[in-house]
Design a protein around this motif. Structure first.
Motif, short mmCIF file in Angstrom:
data_model
loop_
_atom_site.label_atom_id
_atom_site.label_comp_id
_atom_site.label_asym_id
_atom_site.label_seq_id
_atom_site.Cartn_x
_atom_site.Cartn_y
_atom_site.Cartn_z
N CYS A 1 8.53 -12.12 -4.83
CA CYS A 1 7.77 -11.40 -3.82
C CYS A 1 8.60 -11.23 -2.56
O CYS A 1 9.49 -12.04 -2.26
N ASP B 1 -1.57 -9.98 -3.44
CA ASP B 1 -0.92 -11.26 -3.14
C ASP B 1 -1.84 -12.09 -2.25
O ASP B 1 -1.64 -12.19 -1.04
N ALA C 1 7.05 -8.12 -6.45
CA ALA C 1 6.03 -7.58 -5.55
C ALA C 1 6.74 -7.18 -4.26
O ALA C 1 7.41 -8.00 -3.62
#
Length: 296
Positions: A80, A173, A256
């Motif tokens: 991420c 998230d 992400a």
């Protein structure tokens, strides 16, 4: 092609979605030799999209299936990127919740800020985000575009990065901001069970323009986040080049790409998620990801 993982008649299967007509086809009924899981599909086909034929008699209505996360149990942690939209970087810096060594001024980061989420945090569309009572009181949402790697590699140049992308998926998230601040790093606050809703499908790379995707998020029908991926500080090729510089990316890895302005900590006072809230993430070409926050 829109690929889904679904449950039907007690079995978990891989399917090809006809979103316009609200139905799904078993992948094995459309592509000769197709496997029954998303991970196996990615390993078998990489970034290529096989020819498929569709028999209406094999179609299953979406109301007859339960959609799961497209990759229900990723093989590795999700990678991420933090503070990858400038307006969000600014709101996060102002919030007082960033106590990590990565904290800077309100300026854009010099390089991508990378953290990971545990695979066990992944849930699908419609699944419940469990409010972790006694553990955290400051739950937040973050709508993001997820990139799914189809062809692995190390030392991938930005100019070649899109050749390694299998497809794209919507990600939320979910974050425990108090844990994020307490531990001075992001892994624990990002990785609680149910903290990574994903789906409803993976759109293969040929269906999506990743440099022009509108990203939106609503909480209880109130629009909180709205941006476009052209506003990313570090674009997808840069992220892939950075991550692969000394680490081999593998098929099925998920990146992400960061969240826009409008998360709960960005308000004064902050507006964190509560039991009973509904979070809806919508991204062009990637569908709508809806999850309710509930008690255990």
């Amino acid at each position: 092609m829109k690929l889904v993982t679904y449950r039907h008649d007690g079995a978990t299967r891989l399917g090809i979605l006809d979103a316009d007509r609200g139905r799904v086809f078993p992948a094995s009924a459309c592509v000769a030799g197709a496997p029954e899981s998303m991970t196996q599909w990615i390993n078998q086909y990489g970034v290529s999209v096989p020819d498929a034929s569709f028999d209406d008699a094999k179609a299953i209505g979406l109301d007859q299936v339960t959609l799961m996360a497209p990759i229900p149990t990723p093989g590795r942690n999700l990678m991420c990127v933090g503070k990858n939209y400038l307006a969000h970087a600014n709101e996060f810096s102002r919030s007082g919740f960033d106590r990590s060594d990565a904290k800077r001024s309100a300026d854009a980061p010099e390089a991508p800020i990378v953290f990971t989420k545990a695979p066990s945090s992944v849930i699908g569309p419609g699944a419940r985000v469990i409010y972790p009572e006694g553990i955290s009181e400051k739950l937040d949402y973050e709508a993001e575009v997820g990139v799914v790697i189809g062809q692995g590699g190390r030392g991938i140049r930005a100019a070649d990065a899109y050749r390694h992308v299998f497809g794209y998926v919507a990600v939320n998230d979910v974050t425990a901001r108090d844990l994020q601040a307490l531990h001075r790093q992001w892994f624990i606050g990002k990785s609680l069970d149910t903290f990574c809703p994903m789906g409803p499908w993976i759109a293969t790379a040929d269906e999506v323009d990743p440099e022009n995707l509108n990203v939106r998020c609503w909480v209880n029908d109130e629009l909180r986040q709205e941006a476009n991926t052209r506003d990313l500080i570090f674009d997808i090729p840069t992220l892939i080049e950075t991550l692969s510089a000394g680490m081999t990316l593998r098929p099925g890895d998920i990146i992400a790409t960061g969240t826009p302005q409008g998360v709960g900590i960005g308000f004064d006072p902050p507006r964190f998620l509560q039991v009973g809230d509904r979070v809806r993430v919508a991204i062009d070409g990637l569908g709508e990801l809806v999850n309710d926050v509930t008690s255990a």
